[in-house]
Design an enzyme around this catalytic site. Sequence first.
Site, PDB file in Angstrom:
ATOM      1  N   ARG A 103      32.480 -23.764  54.766  1.00  0.00           N
ATOM      2  CA  ARG A 103      33.708 -24.077  54.024  1.00  0.00           C
ATOM      3  C   ARG A 103      33.370 -24.633  52.636  1.00  0.00           C
ATOM      4  NH1 ARG A 103      38.207 -28.458  56.211  1.00  0.00           N
ATOM      5  NH2 ARG A 103      39.674 -28.291  54.478  1.00  0.00           N
ATOM      6  N   SER A 151      31.697 -39.952  48.541  1.00  0.00           N
ATOM      7  CA  SER A 151      32.222 -39.203  49.692  1.00  0.00           C
ATOM      8  C   SER A 151      32.144 -40.044  50.973  1.00  0.00           C
ATOM      9  CB  SER A 151      31.448 -37.894  49.837  1.00  0.00           C
ATOM     10  OG  SER A 151      30.069 -38.161  49.788  1.00  0.00           O
ATOM     11  N   ASN A 154      32.816 -38.694  57.235  1.00  0.00           N
ATOM     12  CA  ASN A 154      33.301 -37.681  58.180  1.00  0.00           C
ATOM     13  C   ASN A 154      33.156 -36.246  57.681  1.00  0.00           C
ATOM     14  OD1 ASN A 154      35.358 -38.006  56.308  1.00  0.00           O
ATOM     15  ND2 ASN A 154      36.990 -37.731  57.803  1.00  0.00           N
ATOM     16  N   TYR A 155      33.013 -36.063  56.368  1.00  0.00           N
ATOM     17  CA  TYR A 155      32.721 -34.734  55.799  1.00  0.00           C
ATOM     18  C   TYR A 155      31.672 -34.932  54.711  1.00  0.00           C
ATOM     19  CZ  TYR A 155      36.672 -32.148  57.888  1.00  0.00           C
ATOM     20  OH  TYR A 155      37.535 -31.514  58.742  1.00  0.00           O
ATOM     21  N   LYS A 177      27.443 -40.245  45.127  1.00  0.00           N
ATOM     22  CA  LYS A 177      27.060 -41.349  46.018  1.00  0.00           C
ATOM     23  C   LYS A 177      27.557 -40.942  47.406  1.00  0.00           C
ATOM     24  CE  LYS A 177      27.242 -45.412  48.234  1.00  0.00           C
ATOM     25  NZ  LYS A 177      27.076 -44.851  49.597  1.00  0.00           N
ATOM     26  N   GLU A 250      41.418 -40.453  47.550  1.00  0.00           N
ATOM     27  CA  GLU A 250      41.943 -39.820  48.772  1.00  0.00           C
ATOM     28  C   GLU A 250      41.604 -40.761  49.909  1.00  0.00           C
ATOM     29  OE1 GLU A 250      43.906 -37.386  48.679  1.00  0.00           O
ATOM     30  OE2 GLU A 250      43.485 -36.421  46.756  1.00  0.00           O
ATOM     31  N   ARG A 283      39.391 -37.936  61.353  1.00  0.00           N
ATOM     32  CA  ARG A 283      39.822 -37.143  60.189  1.00  0.00           C
ATOM     33  C   ARG A 283      41.001 -37.855  59.555  1.00  0.00           C
ATOM     34  NH1 ARG A 283      42.345 -33.213  62.514  1.00  0.00           N
ATOM     35  NH2 ARG A 283      42.631 -31.998  60.624  1.00  0.00           N
ATOM     36  N   CYS A 284      41.001 -37.899  58.216  1.00  0.00           N
ATOM     37  CA  CYS A 284      42.133 -38.574  57.552  1.00  0.00           C
ATOM     38  C   CYS A 284      43.432 -37.909  57.926  1.00  0.00           C
ATOM     39  CB  CYS A 284      41.939 -38.535  56.042  1.00  0.00           C
ATOM     40  SG  CYS A 284      41.777 -36.882  55.374  1.00  0.00           S
ATOM     41  N   THR A 285      43.388 -36.589  58.153  1.00  0.00           N
ATOM     42  CA  THR A 285      44.600 -35.821  58.444  1.00  0.00           C
ATOM     43  C   THR A 285      44.880 -35.698  59.942  1.00  0.00           C
ATOM     44  OG1 THR A 285      43.199 -33.893  58.304  1.00  0.00           O
ATOM     45  CG2 THR A 285      44.551 -34.364  56.379  1.00  0.00           C
TER      46      THR A 285
HETATM   47  P1  NAP Z   1      34.557 -46.049  53.524  1.00  0.00           P
HETATM   48  O1  NAP Z   1      33.938 -47.076  54.364  1.00  0.00           O
HETATM   49  O2  NAP Z   1      35.649 -46.468  52.600  1.00  0.00           O
HETATM   50  O3  NAP Z   1      33.361 -45.359  52.718  1.00  0.00           O
HETATM   51  C1  NAP Z   1      33.579 -44.266  51.871  1.00  0.00           C
HETATM   52  C2  NAP Z   1      32.502 -44.212  50.809  1.00  0.00           C
HETATM   53  O4  NAP Z   1      32.635 -45.343  49.955  1.00  0.00           O
HETATM   54  C3  NAP Z   1      31.073 -44.281  51.361  1.00  0.00           C
HETATM   55  O5  NAP Z   1      30.257 -43.476  50.558  1.00  0.00           O
HETATM   56  C4  NAP Z   1      30.732 -45.745  51.182  1.00  0.00           C
HETATM   57  O6  NAP Z   1      29.344 -45.987  51.112  1.00  0.00           O
HETATM   58  C5  NAP Z   1      31.384 -46.017  49.858  1.00  0.00           C
HETATM   59  N1  NAP Z   1      31.644 -47.428  49.572  1.00  0.00           N
HETATM   60  C6  NAP Z   1      31.776 -48.455  50.436  1.00  0.00           C
HETATM   61  N2  NAP Z   1      32.043 -49.593  49.752  1.00  0.00           N
HETATM   62  C7  NAP Z   1      32.076 -49.276  48.435  1.00  0.00           C
HETATM   63  C8  NAP Z   1      32.318 -49.996  47.231  1.00  0.00           C
HETATM   64  N3  NAP Z   1      32.577 -51.301  47.224  1.00  0.00           N
HETATM   65  N4  NAP Z   1      32.281 -49.333  46.063  1.00  0.00           N
HETATM   66  C9  NAP Z   1      32.034 -48.014  46.028  1.00  0.00           C
HETATM   67  N5  NAP Z   1      31.805 -47.271  47.127  1.00  0.00           N
HETATM   68  C10 NAP Z   1      31.828 -47.891  48.318  1.00  0.00           C
HETATM   69  O7  NAP Z   1      35.178 -44.864  54.407  1.00  0.00           O
HETATM   70  P2  NAP Z   1      34.510 -44.060  55.615  1.00  0.00           P
HETATM   71  O8  NAP Z   1      34.409 -44.975  56.781  1.00  0.00           O
HETATM   72  O9  NAP Z   1      33.291 -43.363  55.139  1.00  0.00           O
HETATM   73  O10 NAP Z   1      35.611 -42.945  55.895  1.00  0.00           O
HETATM   74  C11 NAP Z   1      36.709 -43.177  56.717  1.00  0.00           C
HETATM   75  C12 NAP Z   1      37.953 -43.455  55.914  1.00  0.00           C
HETATM   76  O11 NAP Z   1      38.092 -42.480  54.891  1.00  0.00           O
HETATM   77  C13 NAP Z   1      39.220 -43.358  56.727  1.00  0.00           C
HETATM   78  O12 NAP Z   1      40.106 -44.377  56.343  1.00  0.00           O
HETATM   79  C14 NAP Z   1      39.783 -42.013  56.351  1.00  0.00           C
HETATM   80  O13 NAP Z   1      41.164 -41.882  56.531  1.00  0.00           O
HETATM   81  C15 NAP Z   1      39.384 -41.909  54.934  1.00  0.00           C
HETATM   82  N6  NAP Z   1      39.322 -40.515  54.507  1.00  0.00           N
HETATM   83  C16 NAP Z   1      40.303 -40.042  53.706  1.00  0.00           C
HETATM   84  C17 NAP Z   1      40.312 -38.713  53.313  1.00  0.00           C
HETATM   85  C18 NAP Z   1      41.389 -38.158  52.422  1.00  0.00           C
HETATM   86  O14 NAP Z   1      41.160 -37.103  51.853  1.00  0.00           O
HETATM   87  N7  NAP Z   1      42.545 -38.790  52.291  1.00  0.00           N
HETATM   88  C19 NAP Z   1      39.292 -37.881  53.742  1.00  0.00           C
HETATM   89  C20 NAP Z   1      38.284 -38.392  54.565  1.00  0.00           C
HETATM   90  C21 NAP Z   1      38.301 -39.726  54.944  1.00  0.00           C
HETATM   91  P3  NAP Z   1      28.562 -46.618  52.375  1.00  0.00           P
HETATM   92  O15 NAP Z   1      28.614 -45.588  53.442  1.00  0.00           O
HETATM   93  O16 NAP Z   1      27.221 -46.866  51.831  1.00  0.00           O
HETATM   94  O17 NAP Z   1      29.294 -47.874  52.741  1.00  0.00           O
HETATM   95  O1  G3H Z   2      39.200 -36.528  56.750  1.00  0.00           O
HETATM   96  C1  G3H Z   2      39.832 -36.044  55.825  1.00  0.00           C
HETATM   97  C2  G3H Z   2      39.711 -34.642  55.477  1.00  0.00           C
HETATM   98  O2  G3H Z   2      40.186 -34.422  54.172  1.00  0.00           O
HETATM   99  C3  G3H Z   2      40.444 -33.808  56.484  1.00  0.00           C
HETATM  100  O3  G3H Z   2      40.206 -32.458  56.310  1.00  0.00           O
HETATM  101  O4  G3H Z   2      42.149 -31.622  57.650  1.00  0.00           O
HETATM  102  O5  G3H Z   2      40.310 -30.102  56.960  1.00  0.00           O
HETATM  103  O6  G3H Z   2      39.918 -31.857  58.714  1.00  0.00           O
HETATM  104  P1  G3H Z   2      40.666 -31.468  57.462  1.00  0.00           P
END
Ligand code: NAP
Ligand code: G3H
Length: 475
Positions: A103, A151, A154-155, A177, A250, A283-285
């Site tokens: 993808r 990023s 989860n992806y 990053k 996002e 997944r966020c979605t």
């Molecule tokens: P996360 O803990 O917020 O981490 C995301 C990214 O941010 C990682 O690369 C992380 O690095 C980095 N990061 C952490 N603290 C930071 C800071 N203070 N400054 C800059 N970067 C920082 O999220 P996650 O656990 O990886 O992902 C799960 C979350 O993402 C869920 O809430 C999900 O809904 C959301 N999400 C949203 C979407 C969307 O498109 N809306 C898509 C996917 C996921 P480290 O790993 O080194 O901490």
């Molecule tokens: O986790 C967040 C992703 O943007 C969700 O993508 O709906 O293709 O799994 P997806």
Amino acid sequence: MSKQYKNLVNGEWKLSDNDIKIYAPATGEELGSVPAMSQEDVDYVYETARAAQPAWRALSYVERAAYLHKAADILVRDAEKIGAVLSKEVAKGYKAAVSEVIRTAEIVRYAAEEGVRMEGEVLEGGSFDAASKKKIAIVRREPLGLVLAISPFNYPVNLAGSKIAPALISGNVVALKPPTQGSISGLLLAEVFAEAGLPAGVFSTITGRGSVIGDYIVEHEAVNFINFTGSTPVGERIGKMAGMRPIMLELGGKDSAIVLKDADLEKAAKNIVDGAFGYSGQRCTAVKRVLVQEEVADELVEIIREKVLKLTIGNPEDNADITPLIDTGAADFVEGLINDAVEKGAEVKTEIKREGNLICPVLFDKVTTDMKLAWEEPFGPVLPVIRVKSVEEAIEISNQSEYGLQASVFTNDFPLAFSIAEQLEVGTVHINNKTQRGTDNFPFLGAKKSGAGVQGVKYSIEAMTSVKSVVFDIK
Ligand code: NAP
Ligand code: G3H
């Protein structure tokens, strides 16, 4: 000794003084180590990236697109190799991991094609007063400079590629990053772009814990645009630190599947189970709650339950539907939400069972709005069903969420579906289908605490470029 991965910096592979060991969440196997970059390392990444931008920007779209097509070819060639590592690193089913890489290749290719279709426009004056009739504006889009792409776990490949490709095709340079748990996958993606022959400095990587270097990489004045996907608290923090600079956020979601009494319940249940439990709900979605009219609630819950009981539980290499969550903190959080729902009287329809970070899928009926599960994002395999008396109540509960990513409406009454879609405070509404990103040329965005800015290849290009107009008078 396990492999020591390096960062791509100014076209070279570099170690740092310290590193971070990465283990497979499902097995504990040590997968390798990645550098923990220091602030000085980051300064060098940014300095060399900025230095590379003028020459990159000076290339034509077709020249930049050729690099992206090459990268897409390599991604397809190496999809199984990268997918195997990705699958272990973030405990994602092997087939899903390979699909993520494919993808990504498709997005990279689409971005290349979208770029070569980028056009400006010419505007004529005269709409306001007679004198302005002489004026002409030539409106073009310019790259912003250095894009910092951050990023989530989860992806780790796809949600990096979907930022990198639109940024590069527009003439920006990129520093990626990756998430720490997912950074090996991010560095494999960097190997792909390096092999595609990108000039030194055009694409670089920064590994290190967000909690340690996050603020530094974001606040740094070399960065012109921050493109972040991740949790809402981190996104909000980045938003504050970005100051006047443009950003894309996002973030999290609490997507509702609204099921009306005339819906095809079999179809709704299939979509709900696929949507809620794919990649164990990480997944966020993901469908994160069901709002069903009470007349059909018993029947819907029973069909969902039968499907949940058929989900396979195991390890990523077996392509199990439900695999261990990313870490113990995530599993503890989900368990806390489950316990809260049980204590407050939700009806549990499946066995509650946890082994380490593996949480077996849980379906709750009769969840009420005083329970955390009605509002919080579990990012795990637990689905609450909330019974509603009316369409209005479903819309009200859906809109009471602090999040506003997506929603689904299941009904055969299309005028009503459109009316509900209009009233839902989310970025996208799916009718008779599960919530999901994509297809990847569609706009993807969140309202409220689900984000700021719009993704989707064309929209991402627009976000990472700015309009410049040149105005002159004709005789
Ligand atoms: P996360 O803990 O917020 O981490 C995301 C990214 O941010 C990682 O690369 C992380 O690095 C980095 N990061 C952490 N603290 C930071 C800071 N203070 N400054 C800059 N970067 C920082 O999220 P996650 O656990 O990886 O992902 C799960 C979350 O993402 C869920 O809430 C999900 O809904 C959301 N999400 C949203 C979407 C969307 O498109 N809306 C898509 C996917 C996921 P480290 O790993 O080194 O901490
Ligand atoms: O986790 C967040 C992703 O943007 C969700 O993508 O709906 O293709 O799994 P997806």
